[in-house]
Every structure is written in C-alpha cells, then in structure tokens.
Design an enzyme around this catalytic site. Sequence first.
Site, PDB file in Angstrom:
ATOM      1  N   HIS A 466      24.349  28.577  45.484  1.00 41.43           N
ATOM      2  CA  HIS A 466      24.524  28.351  44.052  1.00 41.43           C
ATOM      3  C   HIS A 466      23.397  28.968  43.219  1.00 41.43           C
ATOM      4  O   HIS A 466      22.803  28.284  42.384  1.00 41.43           O
ATOM      5  CB  HIS A 466      24.582  26.844  43.758  1.00 41.43           C
ATOM      6  CG  HIS A 466      25.744  26.134  44.368  1.00 41.43           C
ATOM      7  ND1 HIS A 466      25.808  24.754  44.478  1.00 41.43           N
ATOM      8  CD2 HIS A 466      26.907  26.597  44.874  1.00 41.43           C
ATOM      9  CE1 HIS A 466      26.957  24.407  45.051  1.00 41.43           C
ATOM     10  NE2 HIS A 466      27.639  25.501  45.309  1.00 41.43           N
TER      11      HIS A 466
HETATM   12  C1  LIG Z   1      29.775  31.160  50.661  1.00 37.17           C
HETATM   13  C2  LIG Z   1      29.826  30.510  49.300  1.00 37.17           C
HETATM   14  C3  LIG Z   1      30.315  29.214  49.176  1.00 37.17           C
HETATM   15  C4  LIG Z   1      30.376  28.598  47.931  1.00 37.17           C
HETATM   16  N1  LIG Z   1      31.023  27.408  47.790  1.00 37.17           N
HETATM   17  C5  LIG Z   1      31.292  26.939  46.554  1.00 37.17           C
HETATM   18  C6  LIG Z   1      32.168  25.854  46.361  1.00 37.17           C
HETATM   19  O1  LIG Z   1      32.761  25.322  47.316  1.00 37.17           O
HETATM   20  N2  LIG Z   1      32.394  25.416  45.093  1.00 37.17           N
HETATM   21  C7  LIG Z   1      31.788  25.999  44.017  1.00 37.17           C
HETATM   22  O2  LIG Z   1      31.998  25.530  42.885  1.00 37.17           O
HETATM   23  N3  LIG Z   1      30.954  27.037  44.172  1.00 37.17           N
HETATM   24  C8  LIG Z   1      30.728  27.553  45.394  1.00 37.17           C
HETATM   25  N4  LIG Z   1      29.976  28.671  45.541  1.00 37.17           N
HETATM   26  C9  LIG Z   1      29.306  29.227  44.348  1.00 37.17           C
HETATM   27  C10 LIG Z   1      30.232  29.919  43.354  1.00 37.17           C
HETATM   28  O3  LIG Z   1      31.250  30.617  44.012  1.00 37.17           O
HETATM   29  C11 LIG Z   1      29.379  30.822  42.461  1.00 37.17           C
HETATM   30  O4  LIG Z   1      28.458  30.024  41.741  1.00 37.17           O
HETATM   31  C12 LIG Z   1      30.198  31.616  41.465  1.00 37.17           C
HETATM   32  O5  LIG Z   1      31.168  32.375  42.124  1.00 37.17           O
HETATM   33  C13 LIG Z   1      29.272  32.516  40.656  1.00 37.17           C
HETATM   34  O6  LIG Z   1      30.044  33.274  39.767  1.00 37.17           O
HETATM   35  P1  LIG Z   1      29.427  34.545  39.040  1.00 37.17           P
HETATM   36  O7  LIG Z   1      30.482  35.070  38.144  1.00 37.17           O
HETATM   37  O8  LIG Z   1      28.117  34.189  38.476  1.00 37.17           O
HETATM   38  O9  LIG Z   1      29.116  35.585  40.208  1.00 37.17           O
HETATM   39  P2  LIG Z   1      30.074  36.154  41.330  1.00 37.17           P
HETATM   40  O10 LIG Z   1      31.322  35.376  41.429  1.00 37.17           O
HETATM   41  O11 LIG Z   1      29.237  36.325  42.539  1.00 37.17           O
HETATM   42  O12 LIG Z   1      30.513  37.573  40.757  1.00 37.17           O
HETATM   43  C14 LIG Z   1      29.659  38.670  40.660  1.00 37.17           C
HETATM   44  C15 LIG Z   1      30.472  39.910  40.978  1.00 37.17           C
HETATM   45  O13 LIG Z   1      29.748  41.048  40.520  1.00 37.17           O
HETATM   46  C16 LIG Z   1      29.823  42.060  41.496  1.00 37.17           C
HETATM   47  N5  LIG Z   1      28.664  42.913  41.327  1.00 37.17           N
HETATM   48  C17 LIG Z   1      27.376  42.658  41.666  1.00 37.17           C
HETATM   49  N6  LIG Z   1      26.606  43.711  41.344  1.00 37.17           N
HETATM   50  C18 LIG Z   1      27.418  44.631  40.772  1.00 37.17           C
HETATM   51  C19 LIG Z   1      27.213  45.923  40.240  1.00 37.17           C
HETATM   52  N7  LIG Z   1      25.999  46.487  40.244  1.00 37.17           N
HETATM   53  N8  LIG Z   1      28.278  46.608  39.746  1.00 37.17           N
HETATM   54  C20 LIG Z   1      29.519  46.058  39.761  1.00 37.17           C
HETATM   55  N9  LIG Z   1      29.769  44.830  40.277  1.00 37.17           N
HETATM   56  C21 LIG Z   1      28.725  44.131  40.757  1.00 37.17           C
HETATM   57  C22 LIG Z   1      29.849  41.312  42.819  1.00 37.17           C
HETATM   58  O14 LIG Z   1      30.381  42.119  43.839  1.00 37.17           O
HETATM   59  C23 LIG Z   1      30.707  40.107  42.472  1.00 37.17           C
HETATM   60  O15 LIG Z   1      32.070  40.343  42.717  1.00 37.17           O
HETATM   61  C24 LIG Z   1      29.882  29.299  46.779  1.00 37.17           C
HETATM   62  C25 LIG Z   1      29.392  30.602  46.899  1.00 37.17           C
HETATM   63  C26 LIG Z   1      29.362  31.216  48.139  1.00 37.17           C
HETATM   64  C27 LIG Z   1      28.840  32.620  48.239  1.00 37.17           C
END
Ligand SMILES: Cc1cc2nc3c(=O)[nH]c(=O)nc-3n(C[C@H](O)[C@H](O)[C@H](O)COP(=O)(O)OP(=O)(O)OC[C@H]3O[C@@H](n4cnc5c(N)ncnc54)[C@H](O)[C@@H]3O)c2cc1C
Length: 527
Positions: A466
């Site tokens: 997280h």
């Molecule tokens: C294994 C795991 C288990 C988890 N379990 C849970 C759960 O059960 N429940 C829950 O609520 N949360 C859970 N989480 C946490 C939750 O999924 C994250 O907090 C959430 O997805 C974050 O969202 P975000 O949009 O900030 O980033 P992300 O969803 O990580 O999205 C970022 C995206 O940007 C892309 N990216 C990165 N750098 C670049 C770049 N330079 N150019 C283009 N694209 C790029 C990445 O590839 C990714 O697809 C878990 C996470 C993981 C990894």
Amino acid sequence: MESYDYIVVGGGSGGCTITHRLVKAGKSVLLLEEGPKDNSPYIHMPATFIRVIGTERTFIFTSEPQAGAAGRVTYVPQGRTLGGGSSVNAMVYIRGGAQDYDDWAARGCTGLDWQNVLRAFKKAESHMRLSEPWHGTEGPLRVSDTRFRHPLSLAFVKAAQEAGLHYNDDFNGEQQHGVGFYHTTTFDGQRGSTAATYLAEVLGKPNLDVRTDSAVTRVLFDGRRASGVEWRTPDGHIRTAHVRAEVILAAGALSTPKILMLSGIGSGAELRSHGIDLVYDAPEVGLNYQDHLEVSIYGRTREPISLLGNDKGLTALRHGLQWKLFRTGLLTSNVVESGGFVDTVGSGRPDIQLHVLPVLVGDVGREPLPGHGISINPCVLRPASRGSVRLRGADPAAPILFDSGALAEQADVDALVRGVKLARNILRAPSLRKVISEEIEPSAASEIGDAQLQDYVRRQAKTVYHPVGTCRMGGDTRAVVNPRLQVNGVDGLRICDASIMPTIVSGNTNAPTVMIAERCAEFILEA
Ligand SMILES: Cc1cc2nc3c(=O)[nH]c(=O)nc-3n(C[C@H](O)[C@H](O)[C@H](O)COP(=O)(O)OP(=O)(O)OC[C@H]3O[C@@H](n4cnc5c(N)ncnc54)[C@H](O)[C@@H]3O)c2cc1C
C-alpha cells in the site's frame, strides 16, 4: 504531433477511473500504460494473482537496506499492466475510517472530508447486496461477496469471536471494528479490476486512445504549462504527444514522483546535481512515503487443507474447468477472504488490521514454509515511519533510490507486537485449536517475551503493498498538489493516484484511490 484534450499517465486504479469519467464527458483522452495488456488468465481468476507477482506484469521495487528492519532490503511489488494494482491485488474492498478523511480536511484538504468522499465512494460502487446509507449500487466498480469461503477462513472468524472480538458484516458500514469476511472487487466469480470495469465500459470509443507498452519518461513544458508527454516504446523509440487541457499523472506512489522529478519538478538542488533543468522547485516531491507493514503468525493444520496446497495435477485441472465453465469453486476465492479491525490501545479507532490467508505465505525472496496451514497477518494501520523516493540520475531507465523507512519508528514495532499477541490468542481459541496442530512461527511456546517478539517483527515485517504519500496533497504551498489535485507551481498538471494521500488511510488502498480519481474527475469537469 498528435493532440488530445487529456493525457493520462498510468492505466492503474486511478488512471482507468479518471479515463472513464473524461471519455464519458466527451473529452479526447490518450491513456499511456508502461506494462502490457491485462490478458493473462491468472489476473482474472481471483485466486491466482500470486502467480502474476514477479512476471512482466509487476514491478518489484527494492529499497535500500533498512536499519529498522534488521538491515534487510524490503520489496514492494506493484501492478504493471492495465488495471495496475487492481489487476494484481487481493481484491479486498475497504475504504478506511471516516476520521482518516476528516484528518485530511483538517490539514487543508478541503473537498476530501468524510462527507464528500463517502458520496464519491458510493458513486464509484455497485454493491451486489448492500445499498443506502453506506453503499452505492449504480457505479462502475463491482463489489461482491466471494463465492468461495475456505474452512480455515470460517474457523478464523469463529475463533476471533471466541477471543472476544465481535462479528462485523460490513467494515465499510456503520463501524469498522470487528472481524468477518471482506467484500471484494469481484463480479460473477471474476476479478473486477478498474480495467475490467471502468476502462472496459469505454474501450473502443472514438475519443479514447489506449497505448500499452508505453513508458512515460517525462512531462513536456511550455514555460510552466504542461504541453504534452514523452514516452519510450519497447523497441527504444521515443514518442511525444501534445495536450490541450491537462496531463494527469496516475503512475502510482513509486513512479509518479519519479516522472515529476525527471520532468524538472522536485528539489532544485537535487535535480541540478543530476543535470535536469528545473521547472519548479518542489522539495517535498518523493518525501512522506508511507506503507502498511505486516507480519505473519503461522499455524500448521492437522490435515492437508490449505487453499492452494492441493491444487496440482488433475485437481488443478478440475478447479480450472469449474471456473471456466461456471465461475464457481476454489479459484473464485480472493485468498484473503477474512480479517478484521481491532483497537488494541483503547483509542476508539482500530490501530491493527488482520489479513488472514488459509495457506502458509512467504514474501518476495522468502519461500513459503512447507506444508499446510493458516497465516494470520496483523498490520499497523497508521504507521509513524516515513520513507522517500529519489532519483539516482537523469536516466529514466534507472531504478529509483528508495528508502522505505520500514519500522524506522519504534511505535510501529510496538503496534505490530500488539498485533502478534492478538493473532496468537486467536490461533489458540477453540475453533482454530481444533484444526491447528501447532504454531510454527513466531513460536510454539505459549509465552514469549516482548524482546523476542520485537526481533521477530523486525526480521519478518513485509509490505501490505500500500505505498502512498510521495506527492502529498495539502492546503499549504509546500504540498506537492493542492486540494484540487493540481501540481503546485505549474499549470495543466494534476495527480490522481495513491501518491497524493497526506497520511495513509486505515485500510486497504485500492478503493480510496478509485475515490480520489472520482473526486479528481469532478474537480476537472466542474471547472
Ligand atoms: C499484490 C498487491 C495486493 C494488494 N491488495 C490489495 C487489496 O486487497 N485491496 C486493496 O484495496 N488494495 C490492495 N493493494 C493496493 C492497491 O491495489 C493500490 O493501492 C492501488 O492499485 C494503487 O493505485 P494507483 O492508481 O495509485 O497505482 P497503480 O494501480 O499501481 O497504477 C499505476 C500504473 O501506472 C503504470 N506506470 C508506472 N510508471 C509508468 C510510466 N512511467 N509510464 C506509464 N505507465 C506507468 C503502472 O504500470 C501501473 O499500471 C494491493 C496491491 C498489490 C500490488
């Protein structure tokens, strides 16, 4: 050069959500995602997400050695595919506590107080059986009970009640306290990532251009106005596109600050030392890193009944067919089926969350213990420790310089020790004692001293995946983004991912990130 109203960087939880809202509002959108499509079957079968970790569809971020974690490096896997974290996570649907958001508002983040975020959570959600006053039924994000409940998850929920905790059917309802079964971001027995829900609804629209395998290297500026982005394709080509309205960064808490710094927004002294032209001196970019850490308490079962331990050969084939044909059975489990929230200090707010897995789990770089069993994982909900994300140099391909700050503050170790004691009590309550032959770790002994438990915590603590906080939102000028999620000091640039959280919420971070993106879309479209 191609031109769009909006360019969204990162197709994860935040990125797919905002893309949906902007496309539906008739804006032209380019969505750039570094990873490949989400077309691995292990993403869509809920129980198999562990098989995706370590493949090309995840990043594994590695920290510098951490003094607080017995000198270990810590690993933080993150999604790298359409859906981002929501395509590889455990699907637990939790919003956090009302107080978390009122605390944000008290720090100047007006518009993200509990009343406003509750409305946005409900707007996002389509719950399969709950509705007002706490749930939404018409949103794109599908929330359901899982179709499979493992006997060890049931035994945990009963044992926790025997240990004095009460049963809670809805951790996102009237109160968070208690133990029970998690609601999940699944539908019809399959994963409901933001790619499979929000993005799927708008794919194919003429005003949306989605490009995977496109790693954004920097935001382009015309003076202090964001004018476009630059990205790299797998064959090494550099491409650019022009933006008419705004660039929206949604690359997650470990990558968004990196892109900002590569684009010239960050600590002036540091960027100059790497030879990066400064656009705006924003010393807090990359600071304030926070994550939930947990430790496992392992019990060995008398019988070979772990969730995935028998899933081999013909049995695996049968489970696979059952899922393919009927979307039922063991593979519809989200693995982390049960858990709870406990106030171990009497503050009135839970300080420990339990994630329970009906299997012995390991970590990146640490093989699971052999045999069958249960893992009860307490995590510290509001950690005091802070880390940082910095650049090693000007090369976008270089990994970040990552200080996870793991257990830097003694208060976090103390909280985990309280969590371990709680989990050991539950493991010894009658409903689990019936099926568990012994506690494997931290110790089969009924009494262990605090010093030994602290040592266990420092040697074993791992991420709950997280990461947040590296582009802090605030009402003050040092904050990276203002309360409307606009990057301070420049025009035409917003952030809509977990990096903007000023403090980590008391629970899993996917639903809160979706909510942040819903609010971000409202801020943009209201204007
Ligand atoms: C294994 C795991 C288990 C988890 N379990 C849970 C759960 O059960 N429940 C829950 O609520 N949360 C859970 N989480 C946490 C939750 O999924 C994250 O907090 C959430 O997805 C974050 O969202 P975000 O949009 O900030 O980033 P992300 O969803 O990580 O999205 C970022 C995206 O940007 C892309 N990216 C990165 N750098 C670049 C770049 N330079 N150019 C283009 N694209 C790029 C990445 O590839 C990714 O697809 C878990 C996470 C993981 C990894």
